[in-house]
Design a protein around this motif. Structure first.
Motif, PDB file in Angstrom:
ATOM      1  N   UNK A   1       0.949  -1.826   0.152  1.00 29.50           N
ATOM      2  CA  UNK A   1      -0.467   0.014   0.144  1.00 29.50           C
ATOM      3  C   UNK A   1       0.802   1.261  -0.359  1.00 29.50           C
ATOM      4  N   UNK A   2       0.738   2.102  -0.985  1.00 28.86           N
ATOM      5  CA  UNK A   2       1.316   3.308  -1.063  1.00 28.86           C
ATOM      6  C   UNK A   2       0.790   4.767  -1.057  1.00 28.86           C
ATOM      7  N   UNK A   3      -0.136   4.841  -0.747  1.00 23.99           N
ATOM      8  CA  UNK A   3      -1.561   6.255  -0.751  1.00 23.99           C
ATOM      9  C   UNK A   3      -0.652   7.476  -1.137  1.00 23.99           C
ATOM     10  N   UNK A   4      -1.345   8.609  -1.424  1.00 27.53           N
ATOM     11  CA  UNK A   4      -0.209   9.552  -1.933  1.00 27.53           C
ATOM     12  C   UNK A   4      -0.594  10.640  -0.270  1.00 27.53           C
ATOM     13  N   UNK A   5      -0.166  10.512   0.681  1.00 24.30           N
ATOM     14  CA  UNK A   5      -0.260  11.084   1.303  1.00 24.30           C
ATOM     15  C   UNK A   5      -0.578  12.731   1.508  1.00 24.30           C
ATOM     16  N   UNK A   6      -0.068  13.740   1.274  1.00 25.22           N
ATOM     17  CA  UNK A   6      -0.287  14.727   0.986  1.00 25.22           C
ATOM     18  C   UNK A   6      -1.023  15.682   1.186  1.00 25.22           C
ATOM     19  N   UNK A   7      -2.069  15.089   0.871  1.00 18.58           N
ATOM     20  CA  UNK A   7      -3.690  15.829   1.490  1.00 18.58           C
ATOM     21  C   UNK A   7      -3.997  16.240   3.166  1.00 18.58           C
ATOM     22  N   UNK A   8      -2.764  15.650   3.464  1.00 17.78           N
ATOM     23  CA  UNK A   8      -2.965  14.712   5.248  1.00 17.78           C
ATOM     24  C   UNK A   8      -1.911  15.720   5.900  1.00 17.78           C
ATOM     25  N   UNK A   9      -0.926  15.299   5.083  1.00 18.28           N
ATOM     26  CA  UNK A   9       0.676  15.514   6.412  1.00 18.28           C
ATOM     27  C   UNK A   9       0.614  17.451   6.029  1.00 18.28           C
ATOM     28  N   UNK A  10       0.673  17.789   7.060  1.00 25.66           N
ATOM     29  CA  UNK A  10       1.135  19.367   7.172  1.00 25.66           C
ATOM     30  C   UNK A  10      -0.284  19.978   7.104  1.00 25.66           C
ATOM     31  N   UNK A  11      -1.588  19.128   6.929  1.00 22.40           N
ATOM     32  CA  UNK A  11      -3.074  19.839   7.091  1.00 22.40           C
ATOM     33  C   UNK A  11      -3.474  19.545   8.308  1.00 22.40           C
ATOM     34  N   UNK A  12      -2.889  18.465   9.184  1.00 22.27           N
ATOM     35  CA  UNK A  12      -3.907  17.991   9.982  1.00 22.27           C
ATOM     36  C   UNK A  12      -2.769  16.948  11.131  1.00 22.27           C
ATOM     37  N   UNK A  13      -3.428  17.030  12.045  1.00 17.52           N
ATOM     38  CA  UNK A  13      -2.242  16.092  13.053  1.00 17.52           C
ATOM     39  C   UNK A  13      -2.401  14.288  12.859  1.00 17.52           C
ATOM     40  N   UNK A  14      -1.130  14.188  12.544  1.00 12.42           N
ATOM     41  CA  UNK A  14      -1.642  12.820  11.908  1.00 12.42           C
ATOM     42  C   UNK A  14      -0.167  11.772  12.593  1.00 12.42           C
ATOM     43  N   UNK A  15      -0.826  10.626  13.144  1.00 11.33           N
ATOM     44  CA  UNK A  15       0.422   9.421  13.941  1.00 11.33           C
ATOM     45  C   UNK A  15      -0.052   8.176  13.286  1.00 11.33           C
ATOM     46  N   UNK A  16       2.137   7.801  12.514  1.00  9.55           N
ATOM     47  CA  UNK A  16       2.038   6.762  11.678  1.00  9.55           C
ATOM     48  C   UNK A  16       2.456   5.387  12.838  1.00  9.55           C
ATOM     49  N   UNK A  17       1.614   4.693  13.076  1.00  7.41           N
ATOM     50  CA  UNK A  17       2.487   3.162  13.773  1.00  7.41           C
ATOM     51  C   UNK A  17       2.686   2.342  12.615  1.00  7.41           C
ATOM     52  N   UNK A  18       4.190   1.780  12.888  1.00  4.07           N
ATOM     53  CA  UNK A  18       4.102   0.706  13.198  1.00  4.07           C
ATOM     54  C   UNK A  18       4.940   1.409  10.997  1.00  4.07           C
ATOM     55  N   UNK A  19       3.861   0.118  10.487  1.00  3.35           N
ATOM     56  CA  UNK A  19       3.972   0.615   8.473  1.00  3.35           C
ATOM     57  C   UNK A  19       3.218   2.032   8.558  1.00  3.35           C
ATOM     58  N   UNK A  20       2.503   2.843   9.048  1.00  6.99           N
ATOM     59  CA  UNK A  20       2.298   4.080   9.063  1.00  6.99           C
ATOM     60  C   UNK A  20       3.496   4.736   8.997  1.00  6.99           C
ATOM     61  N   UNK A  21       4.317   4.547  10.403  1.00  7.58           N
ATOM     62  CA  UNK A  21       5.418   5.253  10.332  1.00  7.58           C
ATOM     63  C   UNK A  21       6.689   4.981   9.199  1.00  7.58           C
ATOM     64  N   UNK A  22       6.647   3.860   8.963  1.00  8.29           N
ATOM     65  CA  UNK A  22       7.519   3.604   7.833  1.00  8.29           C
ATOM     66  C   UNK A  22       7.177   4.385   6.429  1.00  8.29           C
ATOM     67  N   UNK A  23       6.627   4.260   6.052  1.00  6.36           N
ATOM     68  CA  UNK A  23       5.792   4.968   4.745  1.00  6.36           C
ATOM     69  C   UNK A  23       5.856   6.055   4.907  1.00  6.36           C
ATOM     70  N   UNK A  24       5.732   6.274   5.724  1.00  6.58           N
ATOM     71  CA  UNK A  24       5.946   8.663   6.127  1.00  6.58           C
ATOM     72  C   UNK A  24       7.289   8.805   5.651  1.00  6.58           C
ATOM     73  N   UNK A  25       8.473   7.445   6.382  1.00  6.11           N
ATOM     74  CA  UNK A  25       9.823   7.900   6.052  1.00  6.11           C
ATOM     75  C   UNK A  25       9.749   7.288   5.230  1.00  6.11           C
ATOM     76  N   UNK A  26       9.152   6.615   4.339  1.00  8.44           N
ATOM     77  CA  UNK A  26       9.837   5.693   3.362  1.00  8.44           C
ATOM     78  C   UNK A  26       9.813   6.901   1.847  1.00  8.44           C
ATOM     79  N   UNK A  27       8.590   7.662   2.065  1.00 14.35           N
ATOM     80  CA  UNK A  27       7.798   8.429   1.714  1.00 14.35           C
ATOM     81  C   UNK A  27       8.488  10.043   1.216  1.00 14.35           C
ATOM     82  N   UNK A  28       8.981  10.553   1.935  1.00 11.72           N
ATOM     83  CA  UNK A  28       9.567  11.772   2.308  1.00 11.72           C
ATOM     84  C   UNK A  28      11.128  11.142   1.547  1.00 11.72           C
TER      85      UNK A  28
END
Length: 507
Positions: A61-88
């Motif tokens: 899973x590799x959705x575009x998170x740009x509509x969320x990041x910086x717009x609203x508080x986000x908490x990535x758990x495990x894969x969610x954290x890895x995905x944000x680090x990987x995408x950036x």
């Protein structure tokens, strides 16, 4: 209504995240990662779940998170954290040693996410990949002895990532971390309670249904009973309830439950359809064939009764949130949903609109709402009971004689649990009539009679379950009573299988 949005990447713990947020009296919804809803003022924050996948896999899973990041508080758990680090631009590599189980934070910096969290707090890890390098605008805020990046925050954003799972009980201060995110960082008011839900639901049902008539099938279970009572509070006698005796209910259940519904003031019709169901089941042994026959016959009986009521526009159902989640899972509609699930086929056949007042609640939340609206304890605390009833607890073909035997066995077992104050500590219990006969001795005579299995499990929501460790003395007494009192049974066994790998029901 303010809420937290949870994006599901397929983790086995996603529903558990939702339950923990709900326990904070904050409403939340789970959505598959590939269907990110548009942000509204009501959405106060987003949690990205874990996943069995690796971000390095081409199919991950590799959705575009740009509509969320910086717009609203986000908490990535495990894969969610890895995905944000990987995408950036960060690095995620296979762990040198797969980290699974308890770990302790070696240190954490001052951060809103860790307010009130102990210096060496125990957390639960479950991952095969590790974030080895974070992007330059990421700030490390926690580590363990073996994981350098246990948590991070993105500079200038309310965006956080944690490598561990705060939602499981093994993360001893996980609920504090989730509260810090949901309440302090996202600013949720914690005003979503069972009393508030009941009040707002009745009001919205009044507005939605107006003077329309609603017909609803009742089962005697918690979900349909609570749903019917909420609708009744909204529209009164314009709700028409139908309670069908399919001949596969527990002993005396039809009469007892019908009486309870009438005491609640519900406009309920009882229908004795045992003969029709037994005829439809005659000669069937395959579990799915039995389910379909029961479902088809129910639709026919229900449809015939409903057509006696003029100008019905709605069909009420007791659908709860796990049913909804399963139908929109990240893997697509579940292929494991069994026939007879929420009497599928009725809306299409009857051309009615659906009203499902509980489709945002988990089972334990349904019970809390039931307490608020004074549902009787005998219904509210009733164990879950399968839609096809004893039809899937009699292995093999169904006959009226077999049903009576199983009803008698089940009655002794369930009443025994109640008598010994064990009923409320068990999530679900029942008896199974096996297609097996065994040799026995009664008096001086040899017998060749039926074997039955007793099943009792502990669980929170039925997704996983452990066999209930009932006292040996209790099991011995129940076994003796069954063999002495139920003609045709000479052997009792106790099922000690957990789910997974087994299921709660045998069919």
């Amino acid at each position: 209504m303010e809420q937290i949005l949870i994006l599901d990447f397929g983790s086995q713990y996603t529903q558990l995240i939702a339950r923990r947020v709900r326990e904070l009296n904050v409403y939340c919804e789970i959505h598959p990662f590939h269907h990110i809803p548009a942000l509204t003022p009501d959405i106060k924050g987003v949690i990205l779940s874990g996943s069995p996948c690796s971000v390095r896999d081409s199919e991950a899973p590799n959705p575009d998170l740009t509509s969320l990041l910086g717009q609203i508080p986000v908490l990535g758990v495990c894969y969610g954290a890895q995905l944000m680090a990987w995408q950036q631009g960060g690095s995620v590599e296979p762990s040198r040693t797969r980290e699974y189980g308890r770990a302790h934070l070696a240190s954490h910096t001052v951060s809103p996410l860790f307010n009130g969290v102990s210096e060496h707090s125990q957390v639960w890890m479950s991952h095969g990949d590790t974030i080895t390098q974070v992007p330059s605008h990421f700030k490390l805020i926690a580590n363990t002895e073996t994981v350098t990046v246990a948590a991070f925050q993105v500079d200038g954003q309310q965006t956080y990532g944690i490598q561990f799972h705060p939602e499981v009980t093994h993360s001893l201060e996980g609920k504090t971390i989730l509260k810090n995110f949901v309440v302090d960082i996202c600013g949720c008011k914690q005003d979503w309670t069972s009393a508030a839900f009941a009040e707002s639901t009745v009001q919205s049902l009044k507005e939605k249904l107006g003077n329309d008539k609603v017909v609803m099938g009742l089962s005697g279970g918690v979900d349909s009973s609570v749903a019917a009572t909420l609708i009744h509070k909204a529209i009164g006698q314009n709700l028409y309830c139908i309670f069908v005796d399919n001949g596969l209910l527990r002993k005396n259940e039809f009469e007892e439950v019908l009486h309870s519904y009438q005491d609640l003031g519900l406009n309920v019709i009882g229908v004795d359809a045992k003969k029709e169901f037994y005829a439809a089941l005659s000669g069937l042994t395959d579990p799915e064939a039995k389910r379909k026959a029961i479902g088809r016959t129910f639709i026919e009986i229900f449809d015939a009764e409903a057509h006696k009521i003029q100008d019905v526009k709605w069909l009420g159902q007791g659908t709860i949130y796990p049913d909804v989640i399963e139908s929109v899972s990240v893997k697509g509609p579940s292929v494991t949903i069994k026939s007879h699930h929420n009497v599928g086929g009725l809306p299409e056949k009857m051309k009615l609109k659906i009203v499902e007042p509980l489709n945002a609640l988990f089972k334990d939340e349904v019970r809390e709402v039931g307490r608020q609206i004074n549902i009787p304890t005998n219904i509210l605390n009733r164990h879950p009971f399968p839609g096809p009833g004893l039809g899937i607890r009699i292995l093999g073909d169904i006959t009226a004689e077999k049903v009576q035997v199983l009803q008698d066995v089940d009655s002794i077992f369930i009443n025994g649990l109640k008598k010994h104050n064990l009923y409320d500590s068990v999530w679900q219990a029942g008896a199974i009539l096996l297609p097996v006969q065994s040799v026995g001795v009664m008096g001086d005579e040899r017998t060749y009679e039926n074997a039955v299995a007793l099943r009792a499990v502990t669980s929170v929501d039925g997704m996983t379950a452990d066999w209930a460790h009932l006292p040996y003395e209790f099991l011995a007494d129940v076994s003796n009573e069954i063999i002495n009192k139920v003609k045709g049974v000479n052997r009792v066994v106790y099922d000690i299988s957990s789910k997974p790998p087994a299921t709660i029901e045998w069919e």
